[in-house]
Enzyme design. Structure first.
Site, PDB file in Angstrom:
ATOM      1  N   CYS A  57      40.763  31.641  13.078  1.00 28.10           N
ATOM      2  CA  CYS A  57      41.430  31.283  14.324  1.00 28.10           C
ATOM      3  C   CYS A  57      41.762  29.796  14.370  1.00 28.10           C
ATOM      4  CB  CYS A  57      40.528  31.678  15.488  1.00 28.10           C
ATOM      5  SG  CYS A  57      41.080  31.062  17.065  1.00 28.10           S
ATOM      6  N   GLY A  69      34.927  38.082   9.509  1.00 31.73           N
ATOM      7  CA  GLY A  69      36.372  38.112   9.716  1.00 31.73           C
ATOM      8  C   GLY A  69      37.166  38.952   8.736  1.00 31.73           C
ATOM      9  N   GLY A 117      49.356  43.050   7.202  1.00 28.81           N
ATOM     10  CA  GLY A 117      48.072  43.425   7.802  1.00 28.81           C
ATOM     11  C   GLY A 117      46.929  42.617   7.197  1.00 28.81           C
ATOM     12  N   HIS A 174      55.711  30.204  45.630  1.00 31.54           N
ATOM     13  CA  HIS A 174      57.146  30.190  45.339  1.00 31.54           C
ATOM     14  C   HIS A 174      57.581  28.775  45.007  1.00 31.54           C
ATOM     15  CE1 HIS A 174      61.389  31.121  45.623  1.00 31.54           C
ATOM     16  NE2 HIS A 174      61.542  30.019  46.353  1.00 31.54           N
TER      17      HIS A 174
END
Ligand code: FAD
Length: 467
Positions: free
Chosen positions: A42, A145, A272, A445
């Site tokens: 990561c 991992g 993958g 808004h």
């Protein structure tokens, strides 16, 4: 004596976060990392570098193609690719230092080296100086991992045939880039180099982009990326890749009968990722894996060896940093004795293209397969004041709710900042809110979030205000 209550193998988002949680719960904790930096895929070669570069590429793209609309022009716009890469490197290094500091603050003992199991209470750690240290533990958490998958005829050489790791550290911008695999990683990295000026072609075996997404999202994303100049081949199988001098030649077959040859500077293999269990010597203690190599765990994320748990990419399922993190926390608390559960249906998925894509819960296809009757509320981003003022008009927000009860079953978004907006959907679904609930709260808004209110009104069967 190196004895710990809990030892974690791997310092990605699963591993380092479970180490911190274990330490917070009072366990004597150690963490082992094979690379020379903490943070895992990561931080080093995944989420953070890709998002850092995507930010830079987006700025460049906007400066080149959009700023003039705001009255901002440049005499001589230049892209310093070295600086862009150096910035990324510095960001990674800083966050890595931050993780090391967190280990220090939490009294976690870090080891740099490769861990392997000797027996079910002992690990051996081989460090860079070829020294072996023995570590004893009561509990271990495997968080090692995943790594990129290769094709039998195309090994990743890091120069012409790249994985996500190498493409995040190139020292040039390829003129022609082929991407094999239109999954999340392929799309994000294709979009990155497209914005930097590469001629990008994505080759995908399936009929659509990212089969798991609600079909409306993949269709909209594909159309937007096509407008940006990315070329696509769907239902196309790559059969061979050849390196010819300084080029790569890709031989593919579309719909099983149309031969396609592509020549490019380099290609990215993003077909993958596979679980990373090499070196762990799991066979020494008989830890079981499935036929794809993922470690098998029960609902408590416990392996077949009672005191050894596994989390994150190495056990499969959603290969996402926040899924690994959630599992890391869960296991730490299970070891402590707390009873917790993860609702995998409510883990959001995000694609960091421009516009972003985010979704949580069930897709239309899944609801049909489950024979659940649903209502749809779908509101276009371009009808919002905020969208018109910012110039970011692409996308929509779609809410699927139960026809009988109005409970929200899935929310699918494509548009600006939906990576942040999706958390409203997660919270709503976590609290079992109805589309009526979502339409009744007050939205600031002008914001992009107003599209959630409008879509919720539509899902409830009421009229939206701004259509
Ligand atoms: C290009 C890219 C972009 C991505 N972007 C996102 C994103 O935006 N958002 C998102 O949620 N996910 C993203 N992901 C996925 C995310 O990175 C992974 O899901 C996540 O890192 C998995 O965490 P983990 O803790 O299971 O393992 P990892 O992060 O893979 O960490 C495992 C660590 O274990 C170490 N290790 C392995 N074997 C041993 C051993 N024997 N001894 C010691 N250490 C060992 C490895 O060196 C590695 O550092 C991306 C992935 C890639 C490749």
């Amino acid at each position: 004596m190196n004895f710990y209550d809990v030892v974690i193998i791997g310092s990605g988002p699963g591993g380092y976060i479970s180490a911190i949680r274990c330490s917070q719960l009072g366990f004597k904790t150690a963490i082992i990392e094979k690379y020379n930096q903490f943070g895992g895929t990561c931080l080093n070669v995944g989420c953070i570098p890709s998002k850092t570069l995507l930010y830079s590429a987006e700025f460049y793209h906007k400066a080149k193609n959009m700023f003039f609309k705001h009255g901002i022009t440049f005499e001589n716009l230049l892209l310093d690719f070295n600086q862009l890469m150096n910035r990324k490197k510095n960001i990674i290094n800083n966050i890595c230092k931050g993780i090391k500091y967190l280990f220090f603050k939490n009294k976690i003992t870090p080891y740099l080296g490769t861990a392997s199991f000797k027996d079910k209470n002992t690990l051996l750690v081989l460090n860079n100086e070829s020294k072996i240290e023995k570590i004893n533990f009561t509990y271990a958490i495997i968080a090692t991992g995943s790594k990129p998958m290769e094709l039998p005829f195309a090994k990743i050489d890091g120069k012409k045939i790249l994985s996500s790791t190498e493409i995040l550290s190139l020292n040039y911008i390829p003129k022609k880039l082929a991407i094999i695999g239109g999954g999340v990683i392929g799309i994000e990295l294709g979009s990155l180099y497209n914005k930097l000026g590469s001629d990008v072609t994505i080759i995908e075996y399936e009929k659509t982009l990212i089969k798991k997404l609600d079909f409306s999202l993949s269709k909209e994303l594909k159309n937007i990326l096509k407008k940006d100049g990315i070329k696509f081949y769907f239902s196309t199988k790559v059969e061979n890749i050849e390196i010819i001098k300084s080029n790569v030649k890709i031989y593919a077959n579309k719909n099983k009968n149309e031969k396609i040859n592509l020549i490019c500077d380099c290609c990215l293999l993003s077909i993958g990722r596979i679980p990373y269990t090499k070196n762990l010597e799991l066979e020494n203690i008989g830890i079981k894996k499935n036929n794809k190599g993922f470690i098998l765990v029960n609902k408590n994320l416990q392996t077949n060896i009672e005191n050894i748990y596994a989390i994150g990419d190495v056990i499969g399922g959603l290969m996402l940093a926040h899924k690994a993190e959630k599992e890391g926390i869960l296991v730490s608390e299970k070891i402590y004795g707390l009873k917790k559960k993860i609702n995998y249906n409510l883990i959001p998925s995000v694609i960091y293209t421009n516009p972003e894509v985010a979704s949580v819960g069930k897709s239309e296809k899944e609801l049909k397969n489950m024979n659940i009757n649903y209502k749809i509320g779908k509101f276009p981003i371009k009808a919002l004041g905020r969208a018109i003022s910012s110039g970011e008009i692409n996308g929509f927000i779609k809410i699927l709710s139960n026809e009988l009860t109005d409970e929200i079953l899935g929310i699918h978004m494509i548009g600006p900042r939906v990576s942040d907006l999706i958390i409203e959907a997660v919270l709503a679904m976590e609290l079992k809110a109805s589309s009526d609930d979502l339409s009744l709260i007050t939205y600031a808004h002008p914001t992009f979030s107003e599209a959630v209110k409008e879509a919720a009104l539509m899902a409830k069967g009421k009229k939206p205000i701004h259509l």
